[in-house]
Design an enzyme around this catalytic site. Sequence first.
Site, PDB file in Angstrom:
ATOM      1  N   GLU A   1       9.756   1.693   5.048  1.00 22.31           N
ATOM      2  CA  GLU A   1       8.536   0.957   4.681  1.00 22.31           C
ATOM      3  C   GLU A   1       8.320  -0.154   5.693  1.00 22.31           C
ATOM      4  O   GLU A   1       9.272  -0.825   6.099  1.00 22.31           O
ATOM      5  CB  GLU A   1       8.653   0.286   3.294  1.00 22.31           C
ATOM      6  CG  GLU A   1       8.697   1.207   2.106  1.00 22.31           C
ATOM      7  CD  GLU A   1       8.797   0.406   0.796  1.00 22.31           C
ATOM      8  OE1 GLU A   1       8.559  -0.823   0.810  1.00 22.31           O
ATOM      9  OE2 GLU A   1       9.119   1.021  -0.238  1.00 22.31           O
TER      10      GLU A   1
ATOM     11  N   GLU B   1       1.989  -7.819  -3.928  1.00 22.15           N
ATOM     12  CA  GLU B   1       2.512  -6.515  -4.320  1.00 22.15           C
ATOM     13  C   GLU B   1       1.403  -5.519  -4.628  1.00 22.15           C
ATOM     14  O   GLU B   1       1.581  -4.309  -4.497  1.00 22.15           O
ATOM     15  CB  GLU B   1       3.432  -6.649  -5.536  1.00 22.15           C
ATOM     16  CG  GLU B   1       4.732  -7.369  -5.251  1.00 22.15           C
ATOM     17  CD  GLU B   1       5.590  -6.613  -4.250  1.00 22.15           C
ATOM     18  OE1 GLU B   1       5.911  -5.447  -4.511  1.00 22.15           O
ATOM     19  OE2 GLU B   1       5.910  -7.187  -3.187  1.00 22.15           O
TER      20      GLU B   1
ATOM     21  N   LYS C   1       1.284  -2.842 -10.123  1.00 27.24           N
ATOM     22  CA  LYS C   1       2.596  -3.259  -9.606  1.00 27.24           C
ATOM     23  C   LYS C   1       2.874  -4.679 -10.074  1.00 27.24           C
ATOM     24  O   LYS C   1       2.022  -5.563  -9.948  1.00 27.24           O
ATOM     25  CB  LYS C   1       2.608  -3.221  -8.074  1.00 27.24           C
ATOM     26  CG  LYS C   1       2.804  -1.842  -7.483  1.00 27.24           C
ATOM     27  CD  LYS C   1       3.224  -1.926  -6.032  1.00 27.24           C
ATOM     28  CE  LYS C   1       4.682  -2.308  -5.913  1.00 27.24           C
ATOM     29  NZ  LYS C   1       5.158  -2.288  -4.508  1.00 27.24           N
TER      30      LYS C   1
ATOM     31  N   GLU D   1      -2.247  -0.933  -5.352  1.00 31.54           N
ATOM     32  CA  GLU D   1      -1.791  -0.443  -6.657  1.00 31.54           C
ATOM     33  C   GLU D   1      -1.862  -1.568  -7.688  1.00 31.54           C
ATOM     34  O   GLU D   1      -1.070  -2.507  -7.651  1.00 31.54           O
ATOM     35  CB  GLU D   1      -0.365   0.098  -6.543  1.00 31.54           C
ATOM     36  CG  GLU D   1      -0.251   1.263  -5.563  1.00 31.54           C
ATOM     37  CD  GLU D   1       1.198   1.614  -5.247  1.00 31.54           C
ATOM     38  OE1 GLU D   1       1.932   1.990  -6.187  1.00 31.54           O
ATOM     39  OE2 GLU D   1       1.601   1.480  -4.078  1.00 31.54           O
TER      40      GLU D   1
END
Length: 460
Positions: free
Chosen positions: A262, A327, A321, A318
């Site tokens: 990542e 995040e 999260k 997202e």
Amino acid sequence: FFCFCFLTPFCSTGAAFSLQPGICYGQLGDNLPPPRDSVSLLTSLHAKRVKLYDANPTILHALGDTRLQVSVMVPNELIVNISSNQTLSDKWVSDNVVPFHPRTRIRYLLVGNEIISSTPNRTWLRLVPAMRRLRRSLKAFGLRRIKVGTPSAMDVLQTSFPPSNAAFRQDIAGPVMRPMLEFLNRTKSFFFVDVYPFFAWASDPVNINLDYALFRSKNKNITVTDPGSGLVYTNLFDQMVDAVYFAMERLGFPGVRIFIAETGWPNGGDLDQIGANIYNAATYNRNFVKRVMTKPFVGTPARPGFLLPSFLFALFNENVKPGPGTERHFGLLHPNGSRVYDIDLSGATPESEFRRLPAPENNEKFKGRIWCVAARRGNATALAAALSYACSQGNGTCDPIQDGGKCFKPDSLFWHASYAFSSYWAQLRKGGATCYFNGLATQTAKDPSYGSCKFPSVTL
């Protein structure tokens, strides 16, 4: 220092191995498009590989007959049981890999996610035994090309600066990292690592130059010299990766290849989060693509010429999260499929053809007061539960909203929750508390106080 090409064929030829970054396909959103549409979006970004955080059968079916190389993941909670049960390991591979391969080009099986960072230490010693059993299962089904690994965060390092002094944490170096590196070396797999210059920079923006973190320092003569090795660094990413190389070398495994599991930069975040904006996210990710797509391979100062396979995080913003606002803002795409900013993972599109980026507005720390309030009305059951939680955590957190208190009126769930969230966050933020409450709370710089009711705030 030299390139270990005799151990690493990919540092001299990329014939069977794409330079182009892949994309991490997270699913922690309640508004994401269906898998088939998401796969189309992946290909529109010119991704060559995709990393899943599970082995979702609908997604794996949707990836069938595409040319995308796929990474699947064994859940953290299965590691302990798999580590001591070959039958369970065989069943997991039989259920989650065999039905899809080879139509779906599964190439990597990752055992858990950031195990050292996210699970109790009783799981740590079971990690490598689980990796061994899963590889045995793959061989039993004739799936020898699938590499087994596990992603680690940078916190597996005890020290990381200067890179030449880097070492794994003492509590894991011998019992966990050494056997893991032995396994990776023997099976010619990769050390998968999550590398986020954003977090390193945001934790010390005074001493770490933003251009150095965004791959923009070369033309500005911003460099960092490692006093131990004499190596000169022009960006924070290389510095962090080399710290991992040196730590592996310290344990006797200099030739294990690194795979960037990542990396990325958030396109948004909370008021108290510096540098999380679209401009920086686009700059980092575009420059990262240029770096890994450069031929001949650039590698890093400690490993020149090494190819660095990689995944960018993430496909979507997202919205469920947990944690700080960043995040929920790492996506290349909005959940409706539109691009947060223009990017081409093939590196073929000149930047002059990309849409203009909005100017960054939070590259310096926010100065002032911040409150944490209810994000919206509605969902009374969830809001009441969050209010109860906030009131149960602090010392007198909710006294002013009790009957007769200065903030009791208006006797409204929305206003009581807003006060409770602000009070909870103001008391417990230094201990790691966030203004999130499962998406029910948001930060604001507008004082919600009224009359004699004064909301607690955080001052930055």
